[in-house]
Design an enzyme around this catalytic site. Sequence first.
Site, PDB file in Angstrom:
ATOM      1  N   ASP A 144      76.132  69.276  30.536  1.00  0.00           N
ATOM      2  CA  ASP A 144      76.247  67.882  30.069  1.00  0.00           C
ATOM      3  C   ASP A 144      77.593  67.352  30.544  1.00  0.00           C
ATOM      4  O   ASP A 144      78.459  68.110  30.969  1.00  0.00           O
ATOM      5  CB  ASP A 144      76.156  67.813  28.534  1.00  0.00           C
ATOM      6  CG  ASP A 144      76.235  66.376  28.010  1.00  0.00           C
ATOM      7  OD1 ASP A 144      75.590  65.483  28.595  1.00  0.00           O
ATOM      8  OD2 ASP A 144      76.959  66.126  27.024  1.00  0.00           O
ATOM      9  N   GLY A 202      77.755  57.538  31.312  1.00  0.00           N
ATOM     10  CA  GLY A 202      76.826  56.408  31.155  1.00  0.00           C
ATOM     11  C   GLY A 202      77.310  55.090  31.725  1.00  0.00           C
ATOM     12  O   GLY A 202      76.512  54.171  31.904  1.00  0.00           O
ATOM     13  N   CYS A 206      71.370  66.254  29.513  1.00  0.00           N
ATOM     14  CA  CYS A 206      72.017  64.942  29.615  1.00  0.00           C
ATOM     15  C   CYS A 206      70.969  63.977  30.157  1.00  0.00           C
ATOM     16  O   CYS A 206      70.490  64.147  31.282  1.00  0.00           O
ATOM     17  CB  CYS A 206      73.215  65.043  30.563  1.00  0.00           C
ATOM     18  SG  CYS A 206      74.039  63.467  30.870  1.00  0.00           S
ATOM     19  N   CYS A 256      70.198  60.154  24.148  1.00  0.00           N
ATOM     20  CA  CYS A 256      71.452  60.696  24.686  1.00  0.00           C
ATOM     21  C   CYS A 256      71.722  61.944  23.858  1.00  0.00           C
ATOM     22  O   CYS A 256      71.634  61.909  22.622  1.00  0.00           O
ATOM     23  CB  CYS A 256      72.587  59.688  24.507  1.00  0.00           C
ATOM     24  SG  CYS A 256      74.228  60.388  24.813  1.00  0.00           S
TER      25      CYS A 256
HETATM   26  N1  DGL Z   1      75.042  63.217  26.818  1.00  0.00           N
HETATM   27  C1  DGL Z   1      74.741  62.295  27.869  1.00  0.00           C
HETATM   28  C2  DGL Z   1      73.301  61.836  27.800  1.00  0.00           C
HETATM   29  O1  DGL Z   1      72.443  62.535  27.280  1.00  0.00           O
HETATM   30  C3  DGL Z   1      75.570  61.055  28.026  1.00  0.00           C
HETATM   31  C4  DGL Z   1      76.990  61.053  27.839  1.00  0.00           C
HETATM   32  C5  DGL Z   1      77.789  60.227  28.817  1.00  0.00           C
HETATM   33  O2  DGL Z   1      77.583  59.007  28.942  1.00  0.00           O
HETATM   34  O3  DGL Z   1      78.623  60.860  29.421  1.00  0.00           O
HETATM   35  O4  DGL Z   1      72.962  60.796  28.289  1.00  0.00           O
END
Ligand code: DGL
Length: 267
Positions: A9, A42, A73, A184
């Site tokens: 991630d 993101g 992610c 997310c």
């Molecule tokens: N954990 C990531 C996801 O599932 C997003 C985090 C980020 O924007 O870095 O989209």
Amino acid sequence: MPGPILIFDSGVGGLSVTAALRARLPAATLAYVCDNAMLPYGTKSDDWLVSRIVETCVSAVGASGAAVLVVACNTASTLALRELRARLEIPVVGTVPAIKPAAQLSVSRVIGLLATSATVNRAYTQTLIADFAADCRIVRVAADGLVGEAERQLAGLAPDDGALEAALAPLWIDAALDTVVLGCTHFPLLRRRLEASAPRAINWVDSGEAIARRVASVLDGSGYVRGREGRAWASAPGPVLAATLAGYGFTALEALSLSDETHIPSR
Ligand code: DGL
């Protein structure tokens, strides 16, 4: 080939899938890699993200000797799964917003999608909605700020409840909305706070179970995957991250080796 299940991630979000993986594959070894130097993903540009994600995962797969890569992610999976599968010889399991299970659960047919701005706007997400929730109204809410709040919480700091409530507010405009997709992987880490700030009972749907099921089926017949216990890699390792990861069983944090090419993010 024996080796761990490597979870990737941008930050600590992938830790939200470890419980489901451990419950389904209790004898497997997990390893973790995050690109925390470039958090959050993101809000970065797609072209840069693809190169960075591929570089990070190729380096971590090499270092860990992983048998399977879990891209925990949504922002990375909805963009770079094809490129990752082209570059890696091991199976790659992605994470996409749980639109399908949400559509199966929703009685009112009004569903919220809470995700990063990248995921909310991706063509991949649009296709999921058209394929599995064409008869639903989807309230898309970009909540990039919640990524930072989840990171704060896991670093031992109190998330800002005001910011959390403001991020969720657009979900509550339509009183019929009965289901929210946590699109997310950072967001399930805030689950108790999300529930507490909702004005009514809501079905919260995340992808943890589906990922664990998929990994188990990909590994079917190859037995449990093993490797050295507790290993983790980060692009910006430090004591706070090391303590957080140790709380999830990853006790040996190392710096990830990356070239200079993707060190300057583009937005
Ligand atoms: N954990 C990531 C996801 O599932 C997003 C985090 C980020 O924007 O870095 O989209």
